[in-house]
Design a protein around this motif. Structure first.
Motif, PDB file in Angstrom:
ATOM      1  N   VAL A  83       0.828  -1.234  -0.014  1.00 14.52           N
ATOM      2  CA  VAL A  83       0.024   0.059   0.003  1.00 14.52           C
ATOM      3  C   VAL A  83       0.932   1.168   0.012  1.00 14.52           C
ATOM      4  N   THR A  84       0.393   2.384  -0.615  1.00 12.76           N
ATOM      5  CA  THR A  84       1.085   3.609  -0.330  1.00 12.76           C
ATOM      6  C   THR A  84      -0.226   4.651  -0.346  1.00 12.76           C
ATOM      7  N   VAL A  85       0.658   5.767   0.204  1.00  9.69           N
ATOM      8  CA  VAL A  85      -0.452   6.792   0.318  1.00  9.69           C
ATOM      9  C   VAL A  85       0.189   8.289  -0.481  1.00  9.69           C
ATOM     10  N   LEU A  86      -0.872   8.889  -1.192  1.00 10.34           N
ATOM     11  CA  LEU A  86      -0.391   9.900  -1.790  1.00 10.34           C
ATOM     12  C   LEU A  86      -0.830  11.138  -1.010  1.00 10.34           C
ATOM     13  N   GLN A  87       0.160  11.747  -0.419  1.00 11.51           N
ATOM     14  CA  GLN A  87      -0.120  12.793   0.614  1.00 11.51           C
ATOM     15  C   GLN A  87       0.118  14.089  -0.309  1.00 11.51           C
ATOM     16  N   HIS A 113      -2.819   2.159  -3.987  1.00 18.22           N
ATOM     17  CA  HIS A 113      -2.477   3.606  -3.712  1.00 18.22           C
ATOM     18  C   HIS A 113      -3.788   4.404  -3.234  1.00 18.22           C
ATOM     19  N   PHE A 114      -3.512   4.868  -2.033  1.00 23.80           N
ATOM     20  CA  PHE A 114      -4.504   5.619  -1.522  1.00 23.80           C
ATOM     21  C   PHE A 114      -4.269   7.070  -1.518  1.00 23.80           C
ATOM     22  N   LEU A 115      -5.353   7.807  -1.641  1.00 29.91           N
ATOM     23  CA  LEU A 115      -5.140   9.626  -1.771  1.00 29.91           C
ATOM     24  C   LEU A 115      -5.915  10.036  -0.237  1.00 29.91           C
ATOM     25  N   ALA A 116      -4.728  10.709   0.358  1.00 28.41           N
ATOM     26  CA  ALA A 116      -5.141  11.219   1.693  1.00 28.41           C
ATOM     27  C   ALA A 116      -5.683  12.746   1.600  1.00 28.41           C
ATOM     28  N   PRO A 117      -6.285  13.586   2.468  1.00 31.59           N
ATOM     29  CA  PRO A 117      -6.656  14.844   2.376  1.00 31.59           C
ATOM     30  C   PRO A 117      -5.267  15.520   2.373  1.00 31.59           C
ATOM     31  N   ALA A 118      -5.703  16.855   1.760  1.00 36.15           N
ATOM     32  CA  ALA A 118      -4.299  17.677   1.580  1.00 36.15           C
ATOM     33  C   ALA A 118      -4.132  18.163   2.945  1.00 36.15           C
ATOM     34  N   ALA A 119      -2.697  18.539   3.244  1.00 32.54           N
ATOM     35  CA  ALA A 119      -2.272  19.125   4.344  1.00 32.54           C
ATOM     36  C   ALA A 119      -1.208  20.407   3.918  1.00 32.54           C
ATOM     37  N   PRO A 120      -1.119  21.272   4.869  1.00 31.23           N
ATOM     38  CA  PRO A 120      -0.070  22.414   4.409  1.00 31.23           C
ATOM     39  C   PRO A 120       1.259  21.730   4.556  1.00 31.23           C
ATOM     40  N   THR A 121       2.360  22.174   3.562  1.00 36.35           N
ATOM     41  CA  THR A 121       3.689  21.462   3.395  1.00 36.35           C
ATOM     42  C   THR A 121       4.467  21.827   4.808  1.00 36.35           C
ATOM     43  N   ALA A 122       4.260  22.909   5.507  1.00 38.56           N
ATOM     44  CA  ALA A 122       4.949  23.286   6.516  1.00 38.56           C
ATOM     45  C   ALA A 122       4.461  22.369   7.801  1.00 38.56           C
ATOM     46  N   LEU A 123       3.334  21.996   7.776  1.00 36.64           N
ATOM     47  CA  LEU A 123       2.627  21.029   8.755  1.00 36.64           C
ATOM     48  C   LEU A 123       3.293  19.942   8.676  1.00 36.64           C
ATOM     49  N   VAL A 124       3.236  19.388   7.254  1.00 32.83           N
ATOM     50  CA  VAL A 124       3.762  17.782   7.152  1.00 32.83           C
ATOM     51  C   VAL A 124       5.374  17.878   7.442  1.00 32.83           C
ATOM     52  N   LEU A 125       6.208  18.842   7.096  1.00 31.73           N
ATOM     53  CA  LEU A 125       7.460  18.522   7.224  1.00 31.73           C
ATOM     54  C   LEU A 125       7.775  18.710   8.882  1.00 31.73           C
ATOM     55  N   LYS A 126       6.937  19.454   9.502  1.00 33.97           N
ATOM     56  CA  LYS A 126       7.128  19.588  11.034  1.00 33.97           C
ATOM     57  C   LYS A 126       7.087  18.283  11.518  1.00 33.97           C
ATOM     58  N   HIS A 127       5.587  17.793  11.190  1.00 32.44           N
ATOM     59  CA  HIS A 127       5.352  16.439  11.721  1.00 32.44           C
ATOM     60  C   HIS A 127       6.645  15.036  11.442  1.00 32.44           C
ATOM     61  N   HIS A 128       7.042  15.367  10.360  1.00 32.74           N
ATOM     62  CA  HIS A 128       8.152  14.407  10.237  1.00 32.74           C
ATOM     63  C   HIS A 128       9.497  14.968  10.762  1.00 32.74           C
ATOM     64  N   GLU A 129       9.755  16.071  11.132  1.00 34.64           N
ATOM     65  CA  GLU A 129      10.934  16.645  11.979  1.00 34.64           C
ATOM     66  C   GLU A 129      10.762  16.085  13.496  1.00 34.64           C
ATOM     67  N   VAL A 130       9.530  16.120  13.924  1.00 36.29           N
ATOM     68  CA  VAL A 130       9.174  15.700  15.339  1.00 36.29           C
ATOM     69  C   VAL A 130       9.431  14.187  15.178  1.00 36.29           C
ATOM     70  N   LEU A 131       8.709  13.336  14.401  1.00 35.28           N
ATOM     71  CA  LEU A 131       8.777  11.907  14.374  1.00 35.28           C
ATOM     72  C   LEU A 131      10.304  11.404  14.163  1.00 35.28           C
ATOM     73  N   ALA A 132      11.130  11.860  13.271  1.00 30.75           N
ATOM     74  CA  ALA A 132      12.462  11.743  13.244  1.00 30.75           C
ATOM     75  C   ALA A 132      13.392  11.952  14.415  1.00 30.75           C
TER      76      ALA A 132
END
Length: 245
Positions: free
Chosen positions: A92-96, A176-195
Motif C-alpha cells: 500500500v502507498t499513500v499519496l499525500q 494507492h490511497f489518496l489522503a486529504p491535503a495538508a500544508p507543506t510546513a505542517l507535514v515537514l514539522k510532523h516528520h521532523e518531530v517523528l525523526a
C-alpha cells in the motif's frame, strides 16, 4: 530502464485468500540459501509475515486479487532459476497532497530494505490473523498507519480513498490511497518531530528526507525511485489539470 507499471481501472477491489503453491525440496533449499545471503548483505531484512499475490483478474468493474500468507523469505524465490512459482508482493502507498500544490515523497533511510530510494509513504501488506479476511478496509487502515509511522501525519482511514491499483516489477501489486491535503510546513514539522523521536530512542526514521514534487520532471531529478513513482505522479497531475479545466 524500468518497465512501465500497469494501471487497473476497476472501481472495486475484492481479495480472496488461497493456499501457497507447493515448492519442491530443491526450490525450498535454494530459497533459504538466497534469503540467508540477502540478510548477510542487508541486515535490515526480516522474515516477517507478508501477503503474496497469486493472480489478478479484471472482471468488469471489479478487480479480483487472490493472495496467500507467506513470509518475506519467499521473495528469494525470484532468484531461483526456473522456479515453479515466483511470488509477487502486495503493498500500500499513500499519496499525500499539500495544499500549496504537489505531492510528498520520501527517501528510504540506510536502515531499510531499499536505502536511498524515493517513493510515497507506504509498505508491504500484512496478512490478518488466522480466520480473518483481508479486505479493502484493512488495507486502508494499514495505509493510514504507514502514513503516521513514516511521516507523522495522522489521517482518518475513512478519509482516504482508493486512487489506483498498479502492477509493476515482479508483478507486485500496489494499492494507492489518496489522503486529504495538508500544508507543506505542517507535514515537514510532523516528520521532523517523528525523526527526532526515532533518533532519541536509538533507531531512526524510515524516511530520512521528505520533499514535495510538483511535476514528473521533479521525480526524474531524484537519484533512485520506486518503479511506480514516475507514472503515479504523472497520472496524479494529469487528473489535477483535468479537474481544473
Amino acid at each position: 530502464m524500468t518497465d512501465p507499471v500497469e494501471f487497473f481501472d476497476a472501481r472495486a477491489l475484492r481479495l480472496v485468500e488461497a493456499p501457497i503453491p507447493p515448492l519442491s525440496t530443491e526450490e525450498r533449499t535454494a530459497m533459504d540459501r538466497f534469503w540467508d545471503e540477502s540478510v548477510a548483505l542487508q541486515p535490515a531484512l526480516f522474515d516477517g509475515p507478508a501477503v503474496a499475490c497469486l493472480g489478478v483478474e479484471n472482471a468488469g468493474a471489479e478487480l479480483l486479487l487472490s493472495w496467500a500468507r507467506v513470509t518475506y523469505r519467499y521473495r528469494a524465490l525470484r532468484r531461483v532459476e526456473s522456479c515453479s512459482w515466483l511470488p509477487a508482493s502486495v503493498f500500500v502507498t499513500v499519496l499525500q497532497p499539500v495544499t500549496e500544490g504537489g505531492l510528498v515523497v520520501g527517501r528510504s533511510s540506510s536502515a531499510t530494505a531499499y536505502p536511498g530510494r524515493w517513493g510515497t509513504p507506504g509498505g508491504s501488506a500484512e496478512p490478518p490473523a488466522e480466520g480473518e479476511v483481508l479486505d479493502l478496509a484493512g488495507l486502508r487502515r494499514h495505509a493510514a498507519q504507514e502514513l503516521v509511522e513514516e511521516i507523522g501525519v495522522v489521517a482518518d482511514p475513512e478519509d482516504m480513498t482508493v486512487w489506483a491499483v498498479t502492477r509493476g516489477e515482479h508483478g507486485n501489486i500496489g494499492v494507492h490511497f489518496l489522503a486529504p491535503a495538508a500544508p507543506t510546513a505542517l507535514v515537514l514539522k510532523h516528520h521532523e518531530v517523528l525523526a527526532e523521536a526515532e533518533r532519541t530512542r536509538g533507531a531512526g526514521p524510515e524516511l530520512d528526507r521528505l520533499t514535495v514534487v510538483r511535476s514528473v520532471e521533479n521525480v526524474k531529478s531524484l537519484a533512485s525511485t520506486a518503479d511506480f513513482l514516475p507514472q503515479v505522479v504523472a497520472r496524479y497531475f494529469q487528473q489535477q489539470a483535468a479537474s481544473r479545466a
